[in-house]
Write an enzyme that holds these catalytic residues in place. Structure first.
Site, short mmCIF file in Angstrom:
data_model
loop_
_atom_site.label_atom_id
_atom_site.label_comp_id
_atom_site.label_asym_id
_atom_site.label_seq_id
_atom_site.Cartn_x
_atom_site.Cartn_y
_atom_site.Cartn_z
N SER A 82 12.58 9.36 6.24
CA SER A 82 11.56 10.32 6.67
C SER A 82 12.22 11.64 7.02
CB SER A 82 10.81 9.78 7.89
OG SER A 82 10.06 10.79 8.53
N TYR B 112 10.59 5.82 15.48
CA TYR B 112 10.48 5.82 14.02
C TYR B 112 11.51 6.77 13.42
CZ TYR B 112 8.23 6.11 9.41
OH TYR B 112 7.97 6.06 8.06
N THR C 243 -0.76 7.92 3.46
CA THR C 243 -0.64 6.47 3.38
C THR C 243 -1.45 5.79 4.47
OG1 THR C 243 1.29 6.37 4.85
CG2 THR C 243 1.71 6.75 2.50
N SER D 89 0.85 -1.19 0.00
CA SER D 89 0.00 0.00 0.00
C SER D 89 0.88 1.24 0.00
CB SER D 89 -0.92 0.02 1.24
OG SER D 89 -0.15 0.11 2.43
N LYS E 137 14.95 6.02 11.24
CA LYS E 137 15.10 6.64 9.92
C LYS E 137 16.44 7.39 9.83
CE LYS E 137 11.39 5.14 7.98
NZ LYS E 137 11.45 4.26 6.80
#
Length: 324
Positions: A179, A205, A240, A52, A209
């Site tokens: 990111s 996160y 997303t 996705s 990254k």
């Protein structure tokens, strides 16, 4: 500095406009927007996290250019769904094949890469896009913190294991999808998996990254002579499934300017075919231009000893030489 560069830099530093769709639209209208992407007939592309969002959009983009695309999903069912969606958008005549692997598992990664090496003759583009943001601290089957296992360890293993195919297709390209959040984090000295840090999904996160960006630079140095060019990029703020599930408040606030997955994937697809990617190494890209990896306002650059520690730690865990 030209007017074009001034506008581009202002968009980048503004974050809000630069990371949303207005930044992409304005940049496309400025003089000097890079041409492409170019046709990729005969080339093989592997996209992880292709079920996705940005990963799926990238797979569709590559397929439309004529590439033979391998869409990797966590399970066979997810991979087959991704392949069907890619064909639906890119055309029934495209070559899109589902491949399955839980990239957070070292055993699954080894099984997958063994099969992939047997089945494929070359790999022109590897896109490491799979991502997670669990609400609570979780661990992989190997005892590795899950965000670290997915964002840091898995791309490292895939690059190492698939280097023979990448070298055979040289000049080839590896694209690590990171990111913009990495600007706010430094690598944790002496604690690669952040075990000594209270768990926060967004912090972990962003920190992993940041690790991706650093490892990209290190891989680029090691693989340059083999004709394998390793880069990182960030897609900006894209709408997303992950953003909707993990960051609903952020998504609601940014909804007026949030990018479509295809807009977020634009630079991935462009890098996969552009000569700019094979004429350079280890750069951090956004909207078809290299960007600084740190800013004055944000986290400082990582000390060389901490960067070296990260590589050594990931290598040791990947090779089973250290218990996570």
């Amino acid at each position: 500095m030209s007017v074009t560069s001034l506008i581009d830099t202002a968009l980048d530093r503004s974050v809000v406009l630069g990371y949303g769709w207005p930044g992409l639209i304005v940049r496309r209208a400025l003089p000097g927007w890079p041409d492409g992407p170019e046709r990729m007939d005969g080339k093989v592309v592997l996209v992880t996290g292709a079920g996705s969002g940005v990963g799926l959009a990238a797979a569709i983009g590559f397929a439309r250019l004529g590439a033979s695309v391998r869409v990797l999903g966590r399970s066979r069912e997810r991979a087959e769904e991704a392949a069907a969606l890619t064909r639906e958008q890119a055309g029934d005549d495209v070559d899109v094949r589902p491949v399955a692997c839980d990239v957070s598992s070292l055993a699954a990664l080894r099984d997958f890469t063994t099969r992939f090496l047997e089945q494929e003759d070359r790999l022109d583009v590897l896109v490491n896009n799979a991502g997670v943001m669990p609400d609570e601290r979780q661990y992989s089957a190997d005892g590795v913190e899950l965000t670290f296992a997915t964002h840091v360890l898995a791309p490292w293993v895939l690059i190492e294991e698939l280097t023979p195919l990448l070298t055979r297709a040289a000049p080839s390209v590896v694209i690590n999808v990171t990111s913009g959040g990495q600007y706010g984090q430094q690598l944790p000295a002496g604690d690669p998996e952040s075990e000594d840090t209270s768990y926060n999904p967004k912090r972990f996160y962003a920190r992993t990254k940041r690790a991706q960006v650093v490892l990209t630079e290190q891989w680029a140095e090691r693989l340059r002579e083999q004709g394998v060019h390793v880069h990182s990029m960030h897609p900006g703020w894209a709408d997303t499934k992950g953003v909707r599930n993990w960051m609903p408040v952020f998504r609601a606030v940014t909804r007026p300017i949030i990018r479509t997955p295809a807009q977020g994937a634009d630079t991935i697809v462009w890098l996969g075919s552009a000569h700019e990617a094979t004429d350079s190494d280890g750069l951090f890209w956004h909207d078809r231009r290299p960007r600084p990896t740190t800013y004055t306002i944000g986290a400082d650059d990582d000390p060389e000893e901490v960067r070296a520690e990260l590589w050594e730690y990931v290598e040791s865990v990947a090779h089973g030489e250290r218990s996570a």
